[in-house]
Design an enzyme around this catalytic site. Structure first.
Site, mmCIF file in Angstrom:
data_model
loop_
_atom_site.group_PDB
_atom_site.id
_atom_site.type_symbol
_atom_site.label_atom_id
_atom_site.label_comp_id
_atom_site.label_asym_id
_atom_site.label_seq_id
_atom_site.Cartn_x
_atom_site.Cartn_y
_atom_site.Cartn_z
ATOM 1 N N GLY B 11 0.812 -1.221 0.000
ATOM 2 C CA GLY B 11 0.000 0.000 0.000
ATOM 3 C C GLY B 11 0.835 1.257 0.000
ATOM 4 O O GLY B 11 0.476 2.244 0.623
ATOM 5 N N LEU B 13 2.972 4.140 -2.579
ATOM 6 C CA LEU B 13 2.484 4.979 -3.674
ATOM 7 C C LEU B 13 1.991 4.149 -4.854
ATOM 8 O O LEU B 13 0.915 4.391 -5.390
ATOM 9 C CB LEU B 13 3.597 5.911 -4.153
ATOM 10 C CG LEU B 13 3.882 7.124 -3.282
ATOM 11 C CD1 LEU B 13 5.079 7.872 -3.841
ATOM 12 C CD2 LEU B 13 2.670 8.031 -3.218
ATOM 13 N N ARG B 298 23.540 10.497 -7.729
ATOM 14 C CA ARG B 298 23.817 9.931 -6.411
ATOM 15 C C ARG B 298 25.014 8.992 -6.384
ATOM 16 O O ARG B 298 25.802 9.014 -5.445
ATOM 17 C CB ARG B 298 22.576 9.198 -5.920
ATOM 18 C CG ARG B 298 21.493 10.181 -5.588
ATOM 19 C CD ARG B 298 20.235 9.507 -5.160
ATOM 20 N NE ARG B 298 19.301 10.543 -4.739
ATOM 21 C CZ ARG B 298 18.041 10.303 -4.412
ATOM 22 N NH1 ARG B 298 17.574 9.083 -4.452
ATOM 23 N NH2 ARG B 298 17.265 11.290 -4.023
#
Lengths: 284, 663, 282
Positions: B11, B13, B298
């Site tokens: 549950g 996004l 990143r």
């Protein structure tokens, strides 16, 4: 990926944790003491992790790991609410170093008192989510097909609304609220899932909705589209168990880990319900 | 035919977006989650969500450039049509979330404000304070609650997905799950199962992920026959706050809003950081990457931070590794408005106000780019076929995967603020395809399948649990074994990887798997038994852990987050122009050769004993041709030049103008 | 009750301010006029009693029924809560508990006070044979200051009155503050803070007035006051009918000594309560 801090000279080698345990709903609760080796940068979550790995009480008895809820560990999910040294808070931000300064004897953990205990520190908080249904805490959009951007909003409005939208349904405000009292139902023999659910919803609906739901109603009433259904939310807030139960003790705002201005929301809802009620009398 | 239902597992996004969209399409949905869906890990996403917008468009941005940034950032390991579709939907997704009541930050004129994130030069990122993931999740949670009230969605919160149920033809007909309170094991008939269970950070022990991110659900699909792809691509976020239980994320938005990363030039300079003059500070990212500065992707930021601490010995502290992330030059009020949420986290856990004192941060495992292998159906123009049942389906018909637990969209490295987009997009996009699948599913509705199919699946799970309970008491417990797993994985398969370490780690993990099969649980009860639930989750981490290690071991190259110094291309060290040119040419030859060998998806299948078997699969790079990923690195200009010449010679077509997507 | 919970609670809130709280304020101010002189007080009392036979209607409609409504519902509300000051010793929470405690004290005090001064009902037989022997109905409107002074002679009574009056005042002042939040008058934390200061000022002022009145009453020179009161009464006689004069008998302090017989004995159905009270609110 990091080495931990060096321990300060006065850090204890171990410390004790008293946990109020309960094996199941409606069962008797009992205290159990655990001894945990001290490490730097510990919080109550890491303490409970150590207790689970040890599975042994101070007396040396093998015991089942203490059951508790946690998820994000950075205070945005609302899972790990419990009473730490008697105060409701998120266990993840309860840092051991600070707890031991306040209470050198050790740490005491208890489940929330306003919700039915499932096991040990796990409680059933479905009532909170039912309250969100009751106050219709959502925007009634037409659908999810593309319909262009939403309404423009001033940065000032955003700054007022944003804090309210951070509510993570942790339940701290309800635990500390003297007007929010525990509702615990047990399933009747032979009662079906659906029947029990319906009975539970009905019972929840007649009990106090609580600060979190009032604040959510205010949040959605303040949204340019949400305001179309403000009347329905205010109707919900003036039903049984609505805003009128609030006793203005203002504990909610004091214990809210996200520092949501709950009492401001309550006062706003007070004003909105006042006008709403007057309008209903005089306009209809 | 009996009424069809779809089971959505997870549950966050993606799961909520799929649930909400399916409900709108009139499909009945069962939504299953380990935690109340509002508490899903998506709440931890801080920085924002990327999409092209009117402002960036006027600065020359378009969806194609978003695609380009994404695949460049991901080192070209994505299937580009999917990314293309996602970037086309981006602006619409933001509009939708805006309409659902997400309180995005606003400009003074009332438009959605944007910030810049890593790996791009445009301000594409919409944000709601520093809790964007939380805000987006809540908006979807609220919509799903609406459907729940309407009766089209039934939630099963506090349920653990134990595995898919496959019929004799290998079609997914439902799943088995366990109620975490009553410990009841139950078979659910479902005409499609959508797995949206997020990442697997817990394999690394401590990471920035939530405690539910064990990857066990994906692993259970993997063990049931689903393929698992690109497992070795694990994103290590450059900036996290160290902690005993968790490494807490310090969002990239801190740098997006002007945060600067530095270390004192003098190793372990004992001075108060605020007293260290500019001249004595080493802003290593800004100096090495003047174009992108602190906002390099990143993987690069992570390696640079790692390098400056480990190899250059410039860590801020002596007894642990960390660098400064400095926000103190920014106005407090602005910080509160835009970054309040994350600064509070730092303050709460470190007891220091980052508005006054530079934060101390270090990289931490953050995101699984890899995951369940999923398919898609493309058109000749590079768009996807909307509503195709092939979109997001695993190799098991009827079993779908979306969000972080699929392997798509991010390739070898994810750009910041793209994950929220990929999760919501894949959730919305999968729904019409699943609906099409329901119309064509062979052999009738799931609820009409032979009862034996479901009772057998139930019995298998029951006996698995009983077997754990029956193990003789052992001195190994799953918690300690997990601690060991975290250590070995963190050491071998994060920022820098060496084959001998990986080989050793594989051996250790195999040993751990042996021990896990004998480890006993203390709690053998049948009520809220978290002990056995964790024991099972831990066992299921191991096949994925092995896939990560084996994938990393076999992939002898550097790509995105996967970095092996032994296979890193040598830099250009010549100063004499002709020699420099020659080196650059050689570099580019090598780059092309490497791509021919390694620009491939790693696809793992799980053998019955839990060991992965790897194959490699071509990647659809037909939209944006792969190119060296340099990000304007100082000293790499010669390579850039040579590469551009080669590209011109190939006469590549320029990117078309953006296309309009429809939802 | 449950269906109209919102309206009922709002009426409860309102009744605490108007009429109960407003009445209490007037009552304490009237009583404090004794500090000027027993004559001033007597004239104020006479003004109230000039309503004559409609006085009891006014009293029941605007004082007692609202007060009883407020008090009874207040008890229901108190029973619905679970004070937790020991766990959360926060100022707002302390006040929440004090509001309830002061409400209960105020309620018992007012019940006793109305009995003590007025005997609850004004049937002469009841007054003589029940109320007065039990120490009630001691206030005599036409000998206002002197009878009140006598009723308050004992130090213990004075202490009880002081506690009662302070409870009433706290309950009203704090009630005004919470009422403003309940109705949405002061919303922001800053506005609530300002309203809080105003409530504190009001509460302190009313405490001074209330305790001043108590102090003034207890220091009245009974003999002297009685003479003045009798003179005032005599000056009113001309405007009264014989029936009225007869009805007035029980409103006069005709005991000349503590154990003297009451000279009149006829029934007087008029409730005469000049009095009291305060009122709770959440």
């Amino acid at each position: 990926m990091t080495a931990s801090h060096q321990s300060p000279a006065d850090a204890p080698r171990t410390f004790d944790v008293r946990v109020l345990r309960q094996d199941g709903p409606g069962g008797a609760s009992y205290w159990e003491r655990h001894r945990v080796p001290y490490e730097h940068d510990m919080n109550v979550i890491s303490v409970l992790q150590r207790i689970a790995a040890q599975s042994r009480s101070v007396e040396g008895d093998e015991v089942a790991p203490v059951a508790w809820e946690c998820c994000c560990l950075e205070e945005v999910c609302g899972s790990c609410t419990m009473l730490v040294n008697g105060k409701v808070r998120q266990a993840c931000t309860a840092l051991v170093d600070r707890l031991l300064v306040d209470e050198p004897e050790g740490i005491e953990l208890r489940p929330m008192g306003k919700f039915p205990v499932v096991r040990d520190l796990v409680v059933e908080r479905q009532r909170m989510f039912r309250a969100l249904e009751k106050v219709r805490a959502w925007i009634d959009v037409d659908g999810y097909y593309d319909a262009g951007p939403g309404p423009r909003q001033s940065p000032e409005d955003q700054e007022v609304a944003y804090p309210l939208s951070q509510c993570m349904s942790c339940g701290c405000c309800l635990e500390a609220c003297p007007q929010y009292t525990k509702v615990e139902l047990t399933r009747d023999p032979g009662e079906s899932d659906a029947d029990f659910q319906a009975r539970q919803d009905q019972t929840y609906d007649s009990a106090f909705v609580g600060a979190h739901a009032i604040s959510q109603a205010v949040l959605f009433n303040s949204h340019p589209t949400g305001t179309y259904n403000a009347g329905k939310r205010l109707d919900a807030l003036t039903q049984e168990g609505g805003i009128q139960i609030c006793g203005n003790a203002q504990n909610c705002v004091a214990v809210c880990p996200k520092e949501i201005p709950l009492t401001t929301s309550i006062a706003k809802a007070g004003r909105q319900t006042t006008w709403h009620q007057l309008k209903k009398w005089f306009d209809q | 035919m009996a009424k069809q239902r779809v089971m959505v597992v997870g549950g966050g996004l993606a799961g909520l977006a799929a649930t909400m969209k399916l409900a709108e399409l009139g499909v009945a949905v069962d939504l299953m989650s380990l935690v109340p869906v509002k508490r899903s890990h998506s709440v931890c996403a801080q920085g924002g969500i990327n999409a092209v917008n009117d402002q960036t468009r006027q600065l020359g941005d378009n969806e194609w450039k978003h695609l380009d940034d994404t695949v460049y950032g991901g080192d070209f390991l994505q299937h580009q049509p999917l990314v293309h579709e996602m970037t086309l939907w981006g602006p619409k997704v933001i509009d939708l979330m805006d309409r659902l009541g997400v309180r995005f930050n606003r400009t003074s004129e009332g438009f959605i404000d944007r910030r810049r994130f890593g790996g791009t030069l445009y301000k594409r990122t919409a944000f709601a304070g520093a809790t964007t993931g939380q805000q987006l999740l809540y908006a979807l949670d609220e919509q799903v609650r609406r459907w729940e009230v309407d009766g089209l969605v039934t939630k099963y919160e506090y349920w653990d997905f134990l595995g898919p149920i496959l019929d004799e033809q290998g079609v997914c007909r439902g799943c088995v799950a366990q109620d975490l309170m009553s410990m009841e094991i139950r078979s659910f008939a479902a005409d499609a199962v959508i797995v949206a269970t997020g990442g697997c950070g817990l394999i690394y022990g401590r990471s920035t992920m939530s405690t539910v991110c064990t990857g066990s659900a994906a692993s259970r699909c993997f063990q049931a026959g689903a393929k698992y792809a690109n497992a070795e691509f694990i994103q290590v976020h450059p900036t996290a706050i160290p902690g005993a239980d968790k490494l807490r994320l310090m969002s990239e938005s801190a740098r997006g809003e002007g945060g600067r990363v530095w270390v004192p030039r003098k190793p372990q300079d004992p001075r108060d950081p605020n007293q260290i003059p500019e001249a004595d500070r080493y802003y290593f990212l800004e100096q090495r990457y003047p174009t992108y500065g602190n906002l390099v992707p990143r993987d690069i930021a992570t390696r640079e931070i790692f390098n400056v601490c480990v190899h250059e010995g410039l860590s801020v502290e002596t007894d642990r590794q960390c660098v400064y992330l400095d926000l103190t030059h920014i106005d407090r009020r602005e910080l509160d408005r835009k970054l309040g949420g994350i600064l509070e986290i730092y303050e709460k856990f470190q007891g220091v106000d980052p508005r006054d004192v530079p934060m101390k941060i270090f990289p931490a495992v953050h995101y699984s780019m890899g995951g369940l292998w999923v398919d898609y159906e493309r058109k000749a123009d590079g768009r996807l076929v909307a509503g195709s049942p092939k979109n997001q389906v695993t190799n098991i018909p009827g079993l779908y995967a979306i969000g972080e637990c699929d392997y798509q969209y991010h390739g070898a490295n994810r750009l910041g603020a793209n994950s929220l987009l990929s999760c919501i997009f894949s959730g919305l996009f999968v729904a019409p395809g699943v609906k099409s699948w329901l119309g064509t599913v062979p052999g009738g509705a799931a609820a009409e399948q032979p009862a034996k199919l479901f009772s057998d699946a139930h019995a298998a799970q029951k006996s698995r649990q009983d077997a754990i309970f029956k193990r003789p008491t052992s001195h190994d417990n799953p918690y300690d074994l997990h601690f060991n797993l975290g250590n070995v994985m963190t050491k071998a398969a994060t920022v820098v990887r060496y084959n001998n370490n990986l080989r050793e780690a594989l051996q250790v993990v195999s040993d751990l798997a042996e021990r896990a099969n004998r480890a006993s649980v203390v709690d053998r009860g049948d009520w809220t038994n978290q002990n056995v639930v964790f024991a099972k989750a831990f066992e299921d981490m191991l096949p994925v852990a092995k896939s990560i290690l084996l994938g990393a071991l076999q992939r002898d190259e550097c790509r995105g987050a996967h970095f092996k110094p032994d296979f890193a291309p040598p830099g250009i060290d010549a100063t004499e122009p002709a020699e420099k040119r020659r080196q650059a040419e050689a570099w580019c030859d090598k780059f092309e050769a490497n791509n021919r060998q390694w620009l491939k998806t790693t696809v793992a299948t799980c053998s019955p004993d839990g060991d992965p078997v790897l194959t490699y699969e071509a990647v659809d790079t037909t939209l944006v041709p792969p190119r060296p990923r340099l990000y304007g690195l100082v000293g790499a200009e010669a390579i850039e030049e040579v590469w551009k010449e080669r590209a011109r010679k190939k006469n590549q077509t320029p990117p078309p103008d953006s296309v309009v997507a429809s939802m | 009750m449950t269906r109209n919970e919102f309206i009922i609670r709002r009426l409860h809130s309102l009744s605490g301010l108007v009429p109960v709280g407003a009445y209490m304020t007037v009552h304490l101010l009237t009583n404090a006029s004794v500090l000027d002189s027993p004559a001033t007080f007597q004239r104020n009392v006479n003004q109230i009693h000039s309503l004559g036979s409609v006085l009891w209607v006014v009293e029941w409609l605007f004082i007692f029924l609202p007060l009883l409504f407020h008090a009874v519902l207040g008890v229901v509300i108190i029973r619905g809560g679970l004070p937790n000051v020991s766990s959360y010793p926060l100022s707002g929470n302390v006040r929440y508990s004090l509001q309830r405690a002061s409400g209960m004290v105020a309620f018992f005090f007012i019940m006793w006070h109305v009995f003590h001064m007025h005997g609850w009902f004004h049937f002469d037989g009841y007054l003589k044979s029940v109320a007065e022997p039990l120490g009630g109905a001691q206030f005599k409107p036409y000998n206002a200051a002197s009878s009140a002074a006598q009723a308050l002679r004992s130090g213990a009574v004075q202490v009880l009155y002081a506690i009662g009056v302070l409870s009433c005042v706290f309950h009203l002042a704090n009630g005004i503050w919470t009422m403003g939040i309940t109705w949405g008058v002061w919303v922001s934390p800053a506005a609530q803070r300002r309203a809080n200061y105003a409530s504190i000022v009001f509460g302190v002022a009313m405490s001074i007035v209330g305790l001043g009145a108590l102090n003034g009453m207890s220091r009245v020179d009974v003999e002297k006051a009685r003479q003045i009161e009798d003179q005032i009464y005599d000056s009113l006689k001309g405007s009264k009918t014989p029936e009225e004069l007869e009805r007035d008998q029980h409103k006069r302090d005709l005991h000349r000594t503590a154990d003297a017989e009451h000279p009149t004995a006829e029934e007087s159905p008029t409730a005469d309560l000049v009095l009291p009270d305060t009122v709770p609110r959440r």
